[in-house]
Design a protein around this motif. Structure first.
Motif, PDB file in Angstrom:
ATOM      1  N   LEU A  72       0.858  -1.190   0.000  1.00 47.19           N
ATOM      2  CA  LEU A  72       0.000   0.000   0.000  1.00 47.19           C
ATOM      3  C   LEU A  72       0.894   1.240   0.000  1.00 47.19           C
ATOM      4  O   LEU A  72       1.624   1.487   0.963  1.00 47.19           O
ATOM      5  CB  LEU A  72      -0.915   0.006   1.228  1.00 47.19           C
ATOM      6  CG  LEU A  72      -1.780   1.254   1.443  1.00 47.19           C
ATOM      7  CD1 LEU A  72      -2.745   1.449   0.273  1.00 47.19           C
ATOM      8  CD2 LEU A  72      -2.545   1.160   2.751  1.00 47.19           C
ATOM      9  N   LEU A  73       0.856   2.030  -1.090  1.00 49.25           N
ATOM     10  CA  LEU A  73       1.629   3.268  -1.192  1.00 49.25           C
ATOM     11  C   LEU A  73       0.762   4.443  -0.795  1.00 49.25           C
ATOM     12  O   LEU A  73      -0.314   4.661  -1.365  1.00 49.25           O
ATOM     13  CB  LEU A  73       2.152   3.474  -2.620  1.00 49.25           C
ATOM     14  CG  LEU A  73       3.619   3.072  -2.837  1.00 49.25           C
ATOM     15  CD1 LEU A  73       3.746   1.560  -2.755  1.00 49.25           C
ATOM     16  CD2 LEU A  73       4.117   3.562  -4.181  1.00 49.25           C
ATOM     17  N   ASP A  74       1.265   5.180   0.190  1.00 47.72           N
ATOM     18  CA  ASP A  74       0.526   6.301   0.773  1.00 47.72           C
ATOM     19  C   ASP A  74       1.205   7.598   0.318  1.00 47.72           C
ATOM     20  O   ASP A  74       2.274   7.947   0.804  1.00 47.72           O
ATOM     21  CB  ASP A  74       0.556   6.133   2.299  1.00 47.72           C
ATOM     22  CG  ASP A  74      -0.085   7.290   3.031  1.00 47.72           C
ATOM     23  OD1 ASP A  74      -0.739   8.105   2.366  1.00 47.72           O
ATOM     24  OD2 ASP A  74       0.070   7.368   4.261  1.00 47.72           O
ATOM     25  N   ASP A  75       0.610   8.296  -0.641  1.00 44.32           N
ATOM     26  CA  ASP A  75       1.185   9.531  -1.200  1.00 44.32           C
ATOM     27  C   ASP A  75       0.943  10.689  -0.226  1.00 44.32           C
ATOM     28  O   ASP A  75      -0.195  11.092  -0.016  1.00 44.32           O
ATOM     29  CB  ASP A  75       0.540   9.809  -2.560  1.00 44.32           C
ATOM     30  CG  ASP A  75       1.117  11.050  -3.236  1.00 44.32           C
ATOM     31  OD1 ASP A  75       1.997  11.694  -2.631  1.00 44.32           O
ATOM     32  OD2 ASP A  75       0.691  11.370  -4.358  1.00 44.32           O
ATOM     33  N   ARG A  76       2.044  11.215   0.347  1.00 42.83           N
ATOM     34  CA  ARG A  76       1.935  12.341   1.286  1.00 42.83           C
ATOM     35  C   ARG A  76       2.711  13.553   0.778  1.00 42.83           C
ATOM     36  O   ARG A  76       3.261  14.315   1.567  1.00 42.83           O
ATOM     37  CB  ARG A  76       2.471  11.918   2.657  1.00 42.83           C
ATOM     38  CG  ARG A  76       1.656  10.826   3.314  1.00 42.83           C
ATOM     39  CD  ARG A  76       0.287  11.316   3.737  1.00 42.83           C
ATOM     40  NE  ARG A  76      -0.501  10.245   4.359  1.00 42.83           N
ATOM     41  CZ  ARG A  76      -1.680  10.428   4.931  1.00 42.83           C
ATOM     42  NH1 ARG A  76      -2.212  11.644   4.964  1.00 42.83           N
ATOM     43  NH2 ARG A  76      -2.338   9.424   5.468  1.00 42.83           N
ATOM     44  N   THR A  77       2.730  13.740  -0.521  1.00 44.46           N
ATOM     45  CA  THR A  77       3.413  14.896  -1.088  1.00 44.46           C
ATOM     46  C   THR A  77       2.570  16.147  -0.894  1.00 44.46           C
ATOM     47  O   THR A  77       1.424  16.094  -0.442  1.00 44.46           O
ATOM     48  CB  THR A  77       3.695  14.664  -2.586  1.00 44.46           C
ATOM     49  OG1 THR A  77       2.463  14.374  -3.255  1.00 44.46           O
ATOM     50  CG2 THR A  77       4.653  13.494  -2.783  1.00 44.46           C
ATOM     51  N   THR A  78       3.156  17.287  -1.265  1.00 47.90           N
ATOM     52  CA  THR A  78       2.508  18.573  -0.998  1.00 47.90           C
ATOM     53  C   THR A  78       1.145  18.688  -1.679  1.00 47.90           C
ATOM     54  O   THR A  78       0.197  19.232  -1.106  1.00 47.90           O
ATOM     55  CB  THR A  78       3.416  19.722  -1.456  1.00 47.90           C
ATOM     56  OG1 THR A  78       4.704  19.567  -0.846  1.00 47.90           O
ATOM     57  CG2 THR A  78       2.847  21.064  -1.052  1.00 47.90           C
ATOM     58  N   THR A 122       6.471  14.145  -7.237  1.00 50.71           N
ATOM     59  CA  THR A 122       5.974  12.894  -6.667  1.00 50.71           C
ATOM     60  C   THR A 122       6.659  11.723  -7.351  1.00 50.71           C
ATOM     61  O   THR A 122       6.438  11.467  -8.530  1.00 50.71           O
ATOM     62  CB  THR A 122       4.445  12.787  -6.847  1.00 50.71           C
ATOM     63  OG1 THR A 122       3.828  13.931  -6.247  1.00 50.71           O
ATOM     64  CG2 THR A 122       3.909  11.535  -6.187  1.00 50.71           C
ATOM     65  N   GLU A 123       7.479  10.987  -6.606  1.00 52.45           N
ATOM     66  CA  GLU A 123       8.267   9.884  -7.176  1.00 52.45           C
ATOM     67  C   GLU A 123       7.612   8.549  -6.852  1.00 52.45           C
ATOM     68  O   GLU A 123       8.159   7.711  -6.128  1.00 52.45           O
ATOM     69  CB  GLU A 123       9.694   9.942  -6.653  1.00 52.45           C
ATOM     70  CG  GLU A 123      10.430  11.205  -7.066  1.00 52.45           C
ATOM     71  CD  GLU A 123      11.850  11.264  -6.532  1.00 52.45           C
ATOM     72  OE1 GLU A 123      12.749  11.601  -7.310  1.00 52.45           O
ATOM     73  OE2 GLU A 123      12.053  10.989  -5.330  1.00 52.45           O
ATOM     74  N   LEU A 124       6.420   8.322  -7.411  1.00 51.58           N
ATOM     75  CA  LEU A 124       5.712   7.069  -7.184  1.00 51.58           C
ATOM     76  C   LEU A 124       6.411   5.899  -7.869  1.00 51.58           C
ATOM     77  O   LEU A 124       6.425   4.779  -7.339  1.00 51.58           O
ATOM     78  CB  LEU A 124       4.270   7.177  -7.691  1.00 51.58           C
ATOM     79  CG  LEU A 124       3.320   8.078  -6.881  1.00 51.58           C
ATOM     80  CD1 LEU A 124       1.941   8.103  -7.527  1.00 51.58           C
ATOM     81  CD2 LEU A 124       3.215   7.592  -5.446  1.00 51.58           C
ATOM     82  N   GLY A 125       6.973   6.136  -9.048  1.00 54.70           N
ATOM     83  CA  GLY A 125       7.647   5.064  -9.768  1.00 54.70           C
ATOM     84  C   GLY A 125       8.818   4.502  -8.986  1.00 54.70           C
ATOM     85  O   GLY A 125       8.978   3.285  -8.850  1.00 54.70           O
ATOM     86  N   ALA A 126       9.647   5.378  -8.442  1.00 55.20           N
ATOM     87  CA  ALA A 126      10.792   4.928  -7.656  1.00 55.20           C
ATOM     88  C   ALA A 126      10.334   4.216  -6.386  1.00 55.20           C
ATOM     89  O   ALA A 126      10.936   3.212  -5.971  1.00 55.20           O
ATOM     90  CB  ALA A 126      11.682   6.122  -7.311  1.00 55.20           C
ATOM     91  N   ALA A 127       9.264   4.720  -5.754  1.00 53.15           N
ATOM     92  CA  ALA A 127       8.769   4.090  -4.539  1.00 53.15           C
ATOM     93  C   ALA A 127       8.227   2.686  -4.824  1.00 53.15           C
ATOM     94  O   ALA A 127       8.451   1.743  -4.046  1.00 53.15           O
ATOM     95  CB  ALA A 127       7.678   4.956  -3.906  1.00 53.15           C
ATOM     96  N   GLU A 130      11.220   0.347  -5.432  1.00 53.55           N
ATOM     97  CA  GLU A 130      11.917   0.040  -4.184  1.00 53.55           C
ATOM     98  C   GLU A 130      11.108  -0.928  -3.329  1.00 53.55           C
ATOM     99  O   GLU A 130      11.666  -1.850  -2.712  1.00 53.55           O
ATOM    100  CB  GLU A 130      12.181   1.329  -3.423  1.00 53.55           C
ATOM    101  CG  GLU A 130      13.013   1.144  -2.166  1.00 53.55           C
ATOM    102  CD  GLU A 130      13.343   2.458  -1.491  1.00 53.55           C
ATOM    103  OE1 GLU A 130      13.879   2.424  -0.360  1.00 53.55           O
ATOM    104  OE2 GLU A 130      13.060   3.521  -2.088  1.00 53.55           O
ATOM    105  N   ALA A 131       9.786  -0.751  -3.281  1.00 51.64           N
ATOM    106  CA  ALA A 131       8.937  -1.653  -2.493  1.00 51.64           C
ATOM    107  C   ALA A 131       8.941  -3.066  -3.062  1.00 51.64           C
ATOM    108  O   ALA A 131       8.988  -4.056  -2.315  1.00 51.64           O
ATOM    109  CB  ALA A 131       7.510  -1.103  -2.442  1.00 51.64           C
ATOM    110  N   LEU A 132       8.909  -3.180  -4.381  1.00 51.69           N
ATOM    111  CA  LEU A 132       8.931  -4.507  -4.997  1.00 51.69           C
ATOM    112  C   LEU A 132      10.285  -5.198  -4.781  1.00 51.69           C
ATOM    113  O   LEU A 132      10.351  -6.410  -4.589  1.00 51.69           O
ATOM    114  CB  LEU A 132       8.645  -4.401  -6.496  1.00 51.69           C
ATOM    115  CG  LEU A 132       7.168  -4.331  -6.907  1.00 51.69           C
ATOM    116  CD1 LEU A 132       7.057  -4.228  -8.420  1.00 51.69           C
ATOM    117  CD2 LEU A 132       6.418  -5.561  -6.411  1.00 51.69           C
ATOM    118  N   ALA A 133      11.364  -4.418  -4.816  1.00 50.93           N
ATOM    119  CA  ALA A 133      12.684  -5.010  -4.624  1.00 50.93           C
ATOM    120  C   ALA A 133      12.855  -5.577  -3.224  1.00 50.93           C
ATOM    121  O   ALA A 133      13.679  -6.472  -3.005  1.00 50.93           O
ATOM    122  CB  ALA A 133      13.761  -3.965  -4.905  1.00 50.93           C
ATOM    123  N   ALA A 134      12.094  -5.065  -2.273  1.00 52.33           N
ATOM    124  CA  ALA A 134      12.227  -5.506  -0.881  1.00 52.33           C
ATOM    125  C   ALA A 134      11.398  -6.747  -0.579  1.00 52.33           C
ATOM    126  O   ALA A 134      11.512  -7.313   0.513  1.00 52.33           O
ATOM    127  CB  ALA A 134      11.823  -4.373   0.062  1.00 52.33           C
TER     128      ALA A 134
END
Length: 706
Positions: A72-78, A122-127, A130-134
């Motif tokens: 679950l990705l929680d976007d907390r950008t401005t 907003t760097e959703l792609g990188a997030a 990174e989450a999948l790699a973990a």
């Protein structure tokens, strides 16, 4: 759970076993062709021999099922703090987490996405990557992103092993007006128009009340703004005239309209460096001398300087009978230079010039008026300055910063910065400067070479920044009206150029004198500016002053609040303080009459370039993963478990695919038969085949009469 499988541990390479098997098949075919009755037993014997070589075994694996993972990705950008998006996000995250907790054999991995560093957005792609790699991809049952969909690195979203769902914040009725700076020059010519291309755009569900026109204001360095009415949705070119050199901070602001999503993108800031088109300098040399070439080399080495140079080779009093037709001299255009076009020059330099009647007395009065109107005069004095031919004896003497005593000091001396000169930007920090008179010299230090002549000056007015022979003033700087006058009481600066006794920084010194005269911002005695650390909100406030102490600098933040910052002296005449701003924006620094506007952070934050929620940036990744989009405005969807390949989204629900992953906890291996047993079996089958074949043939009898 347990599983049973057959494995092999061959004694020979598989290629050899296959060759042996092929040979056995050939022999079997031959036996069938000949009609041998034991062919079946022989085939089984060959198979037993091959099994002995291949060594088959039974492998039993003990496994335990692994839980499925939902990310679950929680976007907390401005941009997620606009309107009620933060509440929508909180509700969705809590609802999804509760539903995942109720699913059997399923775990939740929550990842919070903050603002990207350096205005990356907003760097959703990188997030996601990174989450999948973990996590093991074989256990990932689904990816859920709670965001407005404005992913600025959507191209980095990796291939998904399970459905990717977007729970989109925002509302369909959202709309916004933004200001875009399309092109702006990094440099602008002072006094000339500079064009800036911009555009005002409306995004989203724009109401009719917004109108087709927008009110725009432009302010330079926080000054009085100029107002314009511009059309929305059209490229615009607005003229801007820079009034001073150095950094000019230009702020553009749109008047807010009721109902727009945010006003953060209604402003933009650009920084334009003001430069002079060409510095026009008039150099008048009173007579040829060794130092004349130094001035010419200095001014010609600067590509931004247009130099007009005249050397008076034949003064009026020289009458030797040479016919005018044989003279190869250029007439001195005094009327044109000192009356008609004098205001076109930024600086007039008199190098060892003596008044011999070449210029009428009224011309010097015009030169004085030129200075008082904002012009600049630099006098490099030679022995003539101490005589009746001195410029001090003309109308120009009213603005000269020192009076000649009539004495010429012909002796060696070391030019030294005065106490004031150590603080003045013209002479501060010159490399190799000797200590002041009476101060000890550091052991092993090398200093400037001596000069050998100086005109004694008295009654200095302004700043005496260098002293020479017998402590007399050597370099005096002064303001006269709106202009400036510099007086160098020696014509021996060229000795440094020739390396006499080690030489000295003659080009740097003369350059600073000339540029101070022309009011270059970097050489102002009283100045306030800021040095911004790239990529940060930290700046170093610099206050240059001739005073021993300076008051705190008042900083006005974008929200109007103020803060005072105390400065400490880090070098003579230089006071600094390091300060970090709480947020990006326009900050005003004030110290008395000095004021500076500083833009910190990006001119237009990327988070506010497009504030309308949209799935478009992530559309390709969503489609490739068999995922979908759900608007949180319609409520938090339910989460279902579905089979792989089935439709993963519907009205009010989203699906995840259980993966059924397992972990092996134990392995047991048992040979089917030991090798010797396979050999015994092959032998028994071979004997049985031989006996069967022997019973099948009739007994032979000897012939009669034997």
């Amino acid at each position: 759970m347990s599983g049973l499988s057959v494995i092999f541990a061959p004694l020979l390479p598989w290629q050899a076993i296959w060759i042996a098997g092929g040979l056995a098949v050939v022999l079997l075919v031959l036996a069938l062709w000949r009609g041998l009755r034991g062919w079946a037993l022989r085939a089984l014997a060959a198979l037993a021999l091959l099994a002995a070589i291949a060594q088959p075994a039974l492998q039993r694996e003990e496994t335990e099922p692994l839980s499925d993972i939902v990310v679950l990705l929680d976007d907390r950008t401005t941009s997620q703090r606009l309107a009620d998006r933060a509440d929508q996000t909180d509700s969705a995250v809590a609802g999804i987490a509760a539903q995942i907790a109720r699913l059997p054999n399923t775990e939740l991995r929550r990842v919070t996405v903050p603002d990207g560093a350096g205005n990356a957005g907003t760097e959703l792609g990188a997030a996601l990557a990174e989450a999948l790699a973990a996590e093991p991809r074989s256990r990932v049952a689904g990816m859920i992103v709670v965001s407005d969909g404005q992913a600025h690195d959507a191209g980095l979203i990796p291939e998904m092993p399970a459905p990717l769902h977007l729970l989109q914040t925002g509302r369909q009725a959202d709309w916004d007006r933004r200001l875009l700076i399309q092109t702006s020059p990094g440099f602008g010519i002072i006094g000339e128009e500079t064009q800036i291309r911009l555009r005002v755009e409306d995004l989203g569900a724009v109401p009719a009340s917004a109108g087709e026109m927008a009110d725009l204001t432009i302010a330079v360095d926080g000054g009085a703004p100029k107002s314009y009415t511009v059309r929305v949705g059209r490229d615009l070119e607005l003229p801007l005239v820079l009034e001073h050199g150095g950094q000019n901070v230009v702020q553009f602001s749109l008047t807010p309209v009721e109902g727009e999503l945010t006003t953060r993108n209604n402003e933009a800031v650009v920084q334009i460096n003001g430069v002079r088109d060409r510095l026009r300098v008039l150099l008048v040399s009173g007579e040829p001398h060794a130092g004349e070439r130094t001035w010419r080399n200095l001014l010609k080495s600067d590509a931004a300087v247009d130099l007009v140079h005249f050397t008076i080779l034949r003064p009026p009093e020289k009458q030797d009978g040479t016919p005018v037709s044989e003279l190869s001299l250029i007439a001195f255009p005094t009327q044109e230079l000192f009356i008609d076009k004098i205001d076109e020059f930024d600086l007039i330099i008199f190098d060892r010039y003596g008044e011999r009647g070449i210029l009428p007395a009224a011309y010097f009065a015009n030169i004085r008026s030129y200075v008082e109107r904002g012009g600049a005069v630099l006098v490099a004095a030679g022995p003539e300055y101490a005589t009746v031919e001195s410029l001090f004896q003309t109308d120009l003497g009213e603005v000269m910063p020192a009076r000649p005593t009539g004495r010429v000091l012909s002796e060696g001396y070391l030019p030294r910065p005065t106490a004031l000169g150590l603080r003045h930007p013209v002479t501060a920090g010159l490399e190799g400067a000797p200590p002041r008179e009476g101060e000890p010299t550091e052991e092993g230090a090398t200093h400037w070479g001596r000069w050998l002549r100086q005109i004694e000056l008295a009654n200095p007015v302004g700043d005496v920044v260098m002293s020479g022979a017998r402590g007399a003033p050597l370099l005096v700087l002064n303001r006269a009206g709106e202009g400036r006058v510099a007086l160098l009481g020696s014509d021996h600066a060229w000795l440094w150029d020739r390396g006499f006794e080690g030489g000295g920084p003659q080009l740097e010194l003369l350059r600073r004198i000339a540029h101070w005269s022309m009011k270059e911002p970097e050489l102002e005695e009283e100045a306030l500016y800021a040095e911004i650390e790239p990529g940060t909100l930290t700046l170093t406030i610099v206050r240059r002053s001739m005073a021993e102490t300076v008051p705190p600098v008042t900083i006005t933040r974008p929200d109007g609040t103020t803060e005072e910052v105390a400065l400490s002296e880090t070098a003579p005449g230089r006071f600094t303080a390091r300060w970090t701003a709480p947020e990006a924006g326009l900050y005003r620094l004030v110290d008395g009459d000095l004021e500076r506007v500083v833009a910190l952070g990006p001119a237009a934050p990327r988070e506010f370039e497009n504030t309308i929620a949209s799935p478009e940036p992530m559309a390709a990744a969503l489609a490739a993963s068999n995922g979908g989009v759900t608007r949180l405005e319609e409520g938090v969807p339910s989460v279902r478990q579905i089979a792989d390949g089935r439709r993963s989204t519907g009205l009010g629900w989203i699906g995840i695919t259980p993966r059924g992953a397992a972990a092996t906890v134990g392995i047991e291996v048992h040979p089917i038969l030991p090798a010797w047993a396979w050999l015994v079996l092959a032998a028994l089958l071979s004997v049985g085949a031989w006996m069967l074949e022997g019973r099948g043939h009739p007994r032979r009898t000897p012939p009669s009469g034997a």
